[in-house]
Design a protein around this motif. Structure first.
Motif, short mmCIF file in Angstrom:
data_model
loop_
_atom_site.label_atom_id
_atom_site.label_comp_id
_atom_site.label_asym_id
_atom_site.label_seq_id
_atom_site.Cartn_x
_atom_site.Cartn_y
_atom_site.Cartn_z
N LEU A 59 -10.21 7.54 -1.72
CA LEU A 59 -11.04 7.44 -2.92
C LEU A 59 -10.21 7.70 -4.18
N LEU A 60 -9.29 8.65 -4.11
CA LEU A 60 -8.40 8.91 -5.25
C LEU A 60 -7.57 7.67 -5.59
N GLN A 61 -7.09 6.99 -4.58
CA GLN A 61 -6.31 5.78 -4.80
C GLN A 61 -7.17 4.66 -5.39
N LEU A 62 -8.41 4.56 -4.92
CA LEU A 62 -9.32 3.57 -5.47
C LEU A 62 -9.61 3.85 -6.95
N LYS A 63 -9.80 5.12 -7.28
CA LYS A 63 -10.05 5.51 -8.67
C LYS A 63 -8.84 5.21 -9.55
N ASP A 64 -7.65 5.23 -8.96
CA ASP A 64 -6.43 4.91 -9.68
C ASP A 64 -6.24 3.40 -9.83
N GLY A 65 -7.17 2.63 -9.27
CA GLY A 65 -7.11 1.18 -9.40
C GLY A 65 -6.38 0.47 -8.28
N LYS A 66 -5.95 1.20 -7.26
CA LYS A 66 -5.24 0.55 -6.16
C LYS A 66 -6.21 -0.32 -5.37
N PRO A 67 -5.84 -1.56 -5.09
CA PRO A 67 -6.75 -2.45 -4.37
C PRO A 67 -7.09 -1.91 -2.98
N VAL A 68 -8.32 -2.10 -2.58
CA VAL A 68 -8.77 -1.59 -1.29
C VAL A 68 -7.96 -2.20 -0.15
N GLN A 69 -7.51 -3.45 -0.32
CA GLN A 69 -6.73 -4.09 0.75
C GLN A 69 -5.41 -3.37 0.99
N GLN A 70 -4.80 -2.87 -0.09
CA GLN A 70 -3.56 -2.12 0.08
C GLN A 70 -3.82 -0.76 0.72
N ILE A 71 -4.93 -0.15 0.38
CA ILE A 71 -5.26 1.17 0.92
C ILE A 71 -5.48 1.10 2.43
N VAL A 72 -6.21 0.10 2.88
CA VAL A 72 -6.47 -0.03 4.32
C VAL A 72 -5.37 -0.83 5.01
N GLY A 73 -4.50 -1.47 4.22
CA GLY A 73 -3.36 -2.17 4.78
C GLY A 73 -3.65 -3.54 5.35
N ARG A 74 -4.82 -4.08 5.05
CA ARG A 74 -5.21 -5.39 5.59
C ARG A 74 -5.92 -6.20 4.52
N ALA A 75 -5.67 -7.51 4.54
CA ALA A 75 -6.40 -8.44 3.68
C ALA A 75 -6.88 -9.60 4.53
N PHE A 76 -8.12 -10.02 4.31
CA PHE A 76 -8.68 -11.14 5.07
C PHE A 76 -8.36 -12.44 4.36
N PHE A 77 -7.86 -13.40 5.14
CA PHE A 77 -7.51 -14.70 4.58
C PHE A 77 -7.80 -15.76 5.63
N HIS A 197 -7.14 -7.70 -14.42
CA HIS A 197 -7.61 -6.35 -14.11
C HIS A 197 -6.42 -5.42 -13.91
N GLU A 198 -6.59 -4.17 -14.29
CA GLU A 198 -5.51 -3.20 -14.19
C GLU A 198 -5.04 -3.00 -12.75
N ASN A 199 -5.93 -3.17 -11.78
CA ASN A 199 -5.50 -2.94 -10.40
C ASN A 199 -4.46 -3.97 -9.96
N VAL A 200 -4.51 -5.17 -10.54
CA VAL A 200 -3.49 -6.18 -10.25
C VAL A 200 -2.21 -5.85 -11.00
N LEU A 201 -2.34 -5.55 -12.28
CA LEU A 201 -1.15 -5.27 -13.10
C LEU A 201 -0.38 -4.06 -12.61
N ASN A 202 -1.09 -3.05 -12.14
CA ASN A 202 -0.43 -1.80 -11.78
C ASN A 202 -0.01 -1.71 -10.32
N HIS A 203 -0.55 -2.59 -9.47
CA HIS A 203 -0.32 -2.38 -8.04
C HIS A 203 0.18 -3.60 -7.28
N GLU A 204 0.19 -4.77 -7.88
CA GLU A 204 0.71 -5.94 -7.17
C GLU A 204 2.06 -6.35 -7.76
N PRO A 205 2.94 -6.95 -6.94
CA PRO A 205 4.32 -7.20 -7.37
C PRO A 205 4.43 -8.22 -8.49
N HIS A 206 4.96 -7.81 -9.62
CA HIS A 206 5.12 -8.70 -10.76
C HIS A 206 6.06 -9.85 -10.45
#
Length: 277
Positions: A59-77, A197-206
């Motif tokens: 929850l702390l990571q989510l509040k910091d804007g980290k995407p849920v997919q990174q927190i759980v380590g999985r993304a559906f595609f 969104h800040e969660n993209v800017l701060n947590h995904e690779p530029h």
């Protein structure tokens, strides 16, 4: 802690970051992956065997804007779950549409040579290999860390891929031709950061997201050049593109190829190019 408790905490803690519908989407995704519960609404009153410390850290990571997919380590595609981390982009629904565009034109019995330029998590080449199992699929990326995740995804999803570490902008050494060249390269201009969104800017690779305002088509021009030497006679290039630069990207490819088709995504935005001679 019950599912409803988790839901309530999500709503309270994330209300300043996301609207209610986004919070519910994040909640359902989190529950499905973390607790392996598909329909969270059937379990709202059940006590869960769940480590509270893990939840509070998440929850702390989510509040910091980290995407849920990174927190759980999985993304559906498409139809699969892919490992992701801070070195890989989180696969987007728009990229699924690129896969659909390709799948409509080829069948699973065809023997094809395919390459993905700038592969990230490997979601594109792995999905292509799953839906076109007779294809020989290669994938390139500059990032050692991204390739490590892509290789892990390929192994877990039983999709043999030839991964190559290569800077797309440097000389291309593969002595091979391809029936399909795919690329979803960096295409977001620096000037577009304000819309993100800040969660993209701060947590995904530029490195995988942004290009300069002065030369936003640099990677597409390189893809076009590679195609001239590495596309088979009846081969095609498929690209995901910047929705704001559809006409410009199409015009650039038309300098090299006879047929350039601009496709819109489900929202009506210019999103994909299909290119061939």
């Amino acid at each position: 802690m019950t599912i409803q408790d988790i839901n309530n905490r999500f709503s309270e803690e994330l209300q300043n970051l996301y609207d209610s519908s986004e919070i519910q989407a994040i909640f359902r995704y989190y529950i499905e992956i973390r607790l392996n519960i598909i329909d969270s609404f059937l379990f709202n009153d059940d006590k869960m065997d769940f480590e509270i410390k893990t939840f509070e850290e998440d929850l702390l990571q989510l509040k910091d804007g980290k995407p849920v997919q990174q927190i759980v380590g999985r993304a559906f595609f498409y139809d699969f779950f892919f490992r992701v981390n801070e070195y890989t982009l989180i696969p987007r629904p728009e990229t699924e549409e690129l896969i659909y565009l390709i799948s409509e034109q080829y069948n699973k019995d065809q023997t094809l040579n395919v390459i993905d330029l700038g592969t990230g998590s490997g979601c594109i080449p792995i999905t292509i290999k799953k839906i076109l199992p007779q294809a020989a699929v290669s994938a390139i990326d500059i990032s050692t860390e991204a390739l490590a995740i892509a290789k892990q995804n390929a192994e877990e999803l039983n999709a043999p891929i030839n991964f190559i570490q290569q800077d797309l902008l440097e000389e291309f050494y593969l002595n091979q031709k391809f029936d399909i060249i795919i690329s979803n390269p960096p295409y977001i201009r620096e000037l577009e950061k304000a819309e993100m969104h800040e969660n993209v800017l701060n947590h995904e690779p530029h490195l995988a997201l942004f290009v300069s305002d002065e030369d936003p088509l640099i990677f597409y021009r390189r893809v076009a050049e590679i195609g001239l030497n590495h596309l088979t006679e009846n081969g095609k290039i498929f690209c995901e593109i910047n929705q704001y630069l559809g006409a410009e990207t199409k015009k650039m490819f038309e300098k090299y190829y006879k047929k350039v088709i601009l496709h819109q995504d489900i929202s009506g935005n210019d999103r994909m190019l299909e290119v061939y001679n």
